[in-house]
Scaffold this motif. Structure first.
Motif, mmCIF file in Angstrom:
data_model
loop_
_atom_site.group_PDB
_atom_site.id
_atom_site.type_symbol
_atom_site.label_atom_id
_atom_site.label_comp_id
_atom_site.label_asym_id
_atom_site.label_seq_id
_atom_site.Cartn_x
_atom_site.Cartn_y
_atom_site.Cartn_z
ATOM 1 N N PRO A 291 0.784 -1.244 0.000
ATOM 2 C CA PRO A 291 0.000 0.000 0.000
ATOM 3 C C PRO A 291 0.812 1.288 0.000
ATOM 4 N N TRP A 292 2.108 1.238 0.320
ATOM 5 C CA TRP A 292 2.881 2.484 0.315
ATOM 6 C C TRP A 292 3.565 2.713 -1.032
ATOM 7 N N LYS A 293 3.325 1.811 -1.966
ATOM 8 C CA LYS A 293 3.903 1.935 -3.309
ATOM 9 C C LYS A 293 2.803 2.165 -4.340
ATOM 10 N N TYR A 294 3.206 2.681 -5.523
ATOM 11 C CA TYR A 294 2.230 2.874 -6.590
ATOM 12 C C TYR A 294 1.617 1.532 -6.971
ATOM 13 N N GLY A 295 0.362 1.608 -7.435
ATOM 14 C CA GLY A 295 -0.425 0.405 -7.669
ATOM 15 C C GLY A 295 0.214 -0.625 -8.580
ATOM 16 N N PHE A 296 1.048 -0.186 -9.530
ATOM 17 C CA PHE A 296 1.585 -1.164 -10.484
ATOM 18 C C PHE A 296 2.535 -2.169 -9.829
ATOM 19 N N LYS A 297 2.993 -1.877 -8.598
ATOM 20 C CA LYS A 297 3.824 -2.854 -7.886
ATOM 21 C C LYS A 297 2.982 -4.060 -7.451
ATOM 22 N N GLY A 298 1.672 -3.865 -7.344
ATOM 23 C CA GLY A 298 0.781 -4.919 -6.857
ATOM 24 C C GLY A 298 0.457 -5.921 -7.952
ATOM 25 N N ILE A 299 1.399 -6.803 -8.229
ATOM 26 C CA ILE A 299 1.262 -7.769 -9.326
ATOM 27 C C ILE A 299 0.034 -8.656 -9.114
ATOM 28 N N LYS A 300 -0.685 -8.897 -10.211
ATOM 29 C CA LYS A 300 -1.952 -9.633 -10.131
ATOM 30 C C LYS A 300 -1.778 -11.063 -10.639
ATOM 31 N N SER A 301 -2.739 -11.911 -10.313
ATOM 32 C CA SER A 301 -2.731 -13.320 -10.731
ATOM 33 C C SER A 301 -1.321 -13.900 -10.574
ATOM 34 N N LEU A 302 -0.867 -13.835 -9.342
ATOM 35 C CA LEU A 302 0.511 -14.188 -8.996
ATOM 36 C C LEU A 302 0.724 -15.699 -8.997
ATOM 37 N N GLN A 303 1.774 -16.151 -9.718
ATOM 38 C CA GLN A 303 2.036 -17.588 -9.791
ATOM 39 C C GLN A 303 3.339 -18.008 -9.123
ATOM 40 N N ARG A 304 4.371 -17.172 -9.238
ATOM 41 C CA ARG A 304 5.680 -17.575 -8.763
ATOM 42 C C ARG A 304 6.326 -16.484 -7.920
ATOM 43 N N ILE A 305 6.880 -16.902 -6.795
ATOM 44 C CA ILE A 305 7.669 -16.012 -5.949
ATOM 45 C C ILE A 305 9.047 -16.643 -5.843
ATOM 46 N N ARG A 306 10.099 -15.862 -6.186
ATOM 47 C CA ARG A 306 11.455 -16.405 -6.081
ATOM 48 C C ARG A 306 12.306 -15.491 -5.236
ATOM 49 N N LEU A 307 13.027 -16.051 -4.288
ATOM 50 C CA LEU A 307 13.945 -15.254 -3.483
ATOM 51 C C LEU A 307 15.311 -15.237 -4.153
ATOM 52 N N LEU A 308 15.901 -14.044 -4.227
ATOM 53 C CA LEU A 308 17.132 -13.844 -4.989
ATOM 54 C C LEU A 308 18.168 -13.099 -4.151
ATOM 55 N N ASP A 309 19.418 -13.082 -4.663
ATOM 56 C CA ASP A 309 20.440 -12.266 -3.995
ATOM 57 C C ASP A 309 20.744 -11.006 -4.799
ATOM 58 N N HIS A 310 19.813 -10.630 -5.686
ATOM 59 C CA HIS A 310 19.988 -9.405 -6.476
ATOM 60 C C HIS A 310 18.621 -8.832 -6.845
ATOM 61 N N GLU A 311 18.624 -7.576 -7.298
ATOM 62 C CA GLU A 311 17.370 -6.908 -7.655
ATOM 63 C C GLU A 311 16.833 -7.481 -8.967
ATOM 64 N N PRO A 312 15.580 -7.938 -8.980
ATOM 65 C CA PRO A 312 15.028 -8.493 -10.218
ATOM 66 C C PRO A 312 14.504 -7.396 -11.154
ATOM 67 N N PRO A 313 14.392 -7.707 -12.463
ATOM 68 C CA PRO A 313 13.778 -6.729 -13.371
ATOM 69 C C PRO A 313 12.278 -6.599 -13.074
ATOM 70 N N THR A 314 11.717 -5.427 -13.379
ATOM 71 C CA THR A 314 10.275 -5.233 -13.170
ATOM 72 C C THR A 314 9.666 -4.677 -14.462
ATOM 73 N N THR A 315 8.420 -5.044 -14.728
ATOM 74 C CA THR A 315 7.801 -4.795 -16.030
ATOM 75 C C THR A 315 7.824 -3.330 -16.457
ATOM 76 N N TRP A 316 7.315 -2.443 -15.615
ATOM 77 C CA TRP A 316 7.212 -1.037 -16.037
ATOM 78 C C TRP A 316 8.570 -0.368 -16.098
ATOM 79 N N ASN A 317 9.469 -0.783 -15.234
ATOM 80 C CA ASN A 317 10.807 -0.234 -15.284
ATOM 81 C C ASN A 317 11.498 -0.625 -16.587
ATOM 82 N N ARG A 318 11.256 -1.861 -17.023
ATOM 83 C CA ARG A 318 11.835 -2.332 -18.270
ATOM 84 C C ARG A 318 11.306 -1.516 -19.454
#
Lengths: 192, 271
Positions: free
Chosen positions: B179-206
């Motif tokens: 809720p403290w981020k813009y709505g587009f961070k709230g990914i819908k119909s979520l299927q996969r969550i992966r924990l990483l040791d680096h920042e992942p790419p994000t759709t709108w940023n790409r």
């Protein structure tokens, strides 16, 4: 009928979309974000009339339709100016409640807004000199001045393109139409 | 939508929810089209159940969660949150869901994990916006958070809205709410969550990195290149001359819970 009373018929006809939008806005028919829809729709109508204005000469030239260029250019041009003015009024008043601090930053810092505002500014002298008296007084300079419709439409087109977050099926046909009309303009004149 | 067993959770304050009709019919969900009405109109062929949500990557106990079981979870909470869209409009939405932290803890994150990557569903046959190729968006939709953001108690996996299972247009059957981020961070119909040791790419940023940052924290002082973020149009008035604008709050009003996450960071650079 159209030949004699075209002014009383066509000008009000061109203003119907504005009236319809206001009516819809007052009756909750513009959806959950009515100000945004109202503002965008007015801008789109302005752009449509600009395109219509540019389409008149090619229609006559390539489609062989005989049109009174001067009359319908004035009609479509003035309607474009009418909608562009309402669009800006909606943005300034309805959307931002005359918040001059925000508006000043918008107008001085944002490329997107600067483009749209420049298009409107270019249309002002055209609207002011769209009468017969100005034509008579300005002579050749009038023709030259009124070529400003081209840069104004191009600026409006880029502004329209930038008003979407992504490429999309709404703006692309309009931009294709603009490209086509510009191409018509550039094509060498045929001597008949 | 079926009704859910839920109970009031924390952080709801005394917000008045936006009408149900607007919450479920004014949506951005480009998988179903670009118009605000498209998601409700064009999502009827989407089948949200059965559904499996995976948590994998740098975790000691990778899990595959059956969403039909999650829907019956006794831990389901109602959270009434402000929702601020990057397009400068806002709503108040009564979500029903589970804190993301509780599910991540079950997967036992590896100490090397620093970030969380989220991936939505790819189903062009049921999602017309994924096959028209018009938007230039690379599907499936992906998002990301830092691990500490993901573990913040505000971060929710929503399974319902207004006490009922999510309608397709709102991201059925499970979606992220930050809720403290813009709505587009709230990914819908979520299927996969992966924990990483680096920042992942994000759709709108790409798609437009100058307009949409990785953090995308609601911030009235950092404008979008095309508009000011200082204020927001309040959804729900429906009347052209009765619509209102209100000031946008830092971190969308959740500074007390999240400001510490960003201490010492330049939020103009990390927008």
């Amino acid at each position: 009928m159209l030949q004699r009373h075209w002014r009383v018929i066509l000008y009000p006809l061109g203003m119907i979309p504005a009236g319809w939008l206001v009516w819809q806005g007052q009756h909750g028919a513009l959806g959950a974000d009515p100000v945004n829809v109202f503002e965008r729709s007015l801008g789109l109508w302005a752009f449509r009339f600009l395109l219509a204005c540019l389409a008149l000469a090619p229609l006559r030239r390539f489609a062989g339709i005989s049109i009174n260029l001067l009359r319908y250019r004035r009609l479509t041009g003035l309607l474009a100016f009418f909608y562009a003015s309402l669009h800006v009024l909606a943005y300034v008043g309805l959307d931002h409640g005359f918040d001059w601090t925000v508006l000043w930053t918008d107008i001085t810092h944002r490329f997107f807004i600067i483009l749209g505002m420049s298009a409107l500014v270019l249309l002002i002298p055209l609207a002011l000199t769209s009468n017969a008296l100005s034509m008579r007084l300005m002579k050749r300079r009038w023709k030259f001045l009124h070529k400003l419709i081209y840069p104004a439409t191009v600026l409006a087109g880029i502004h329209f393109f930038l008003s979407f977050k992504t490429l999309n099926s709404v703006s692309e046909p309009y931009l294709a139409a603009l490209a086509l009309l510009l191409a018509c303009r550039i094509l060498p004149k045929r001597r008949v | 939508a079926a009704s859910l067993q839920t109970h009031p959770g924390p952080y709801s304050g005394n917000l008045t929810p936006t009408p149900h009709e607007d919450v479920t019919h004014y949506n951005n969900f480009y998988e179903f089209g670009m118009g605000k009405a498209d998601p409700a109109a064009r999502s009827q062929d989407f089948h949200p159940l059965p559904w499996t949500l995976e948590i994998t990557g740098l975790v000691r106990k990778p899990v595959r969660l059956d969403v039909e079981q999650l829907l019956r979870s006794a831990a389901m909470e109602e959270r009434i949150y402000r929702m601020r869209c990057v397009e400068a409009w806002s709503m108040v939405i009564p979500w029903d869901g589970l804190p993301l932290a509780s599910l991540l803890k079950d997967a036992d994150p590896d100490p090397r994990a620093t970030h969380v990557a989220f991936e939505s569903v790819l189903r062009p046959s049921e999602m017309p916006g994924q096959s028209d190729g018009l938007s230039g968006i690379q599907w499936p939709y992906v998002e990301g958070l830092r691990l500490d953001e993901a573990m913040n108690p505000l971060t929710l996996l929503a399974l319902g809205v207004y006490g009922e299972t999510l309608p397709n247009q709102n991201g059925a059957p499970i979606r992220l709410v930050v809720p403290w981020k813009y709505g587009f961070k709230g990914i819908k119909s979520l299927q996969r969550i992966r924990l990483l040791d680096h920042e992942p790419p994000t759709t709108w940023n790409r798609l437009a990195s100058d307009e949409y940052g990785f953090y995308a924290n609601v911030n009235p002082q950092v404008d979008h290149p095309r508009w000011s973020q200082a204020t927001e149009r309040v959804i729900g008035a429906h009347s052209l001359f009765g619509a209102t604008r209100q000031p946008t709050l830092m971190f969308n009003g959740y500074g007390e819970q999240v400001a510490d996450l960003y201490r010492g960071m330049d939020l103009r650079k990390n927008f």
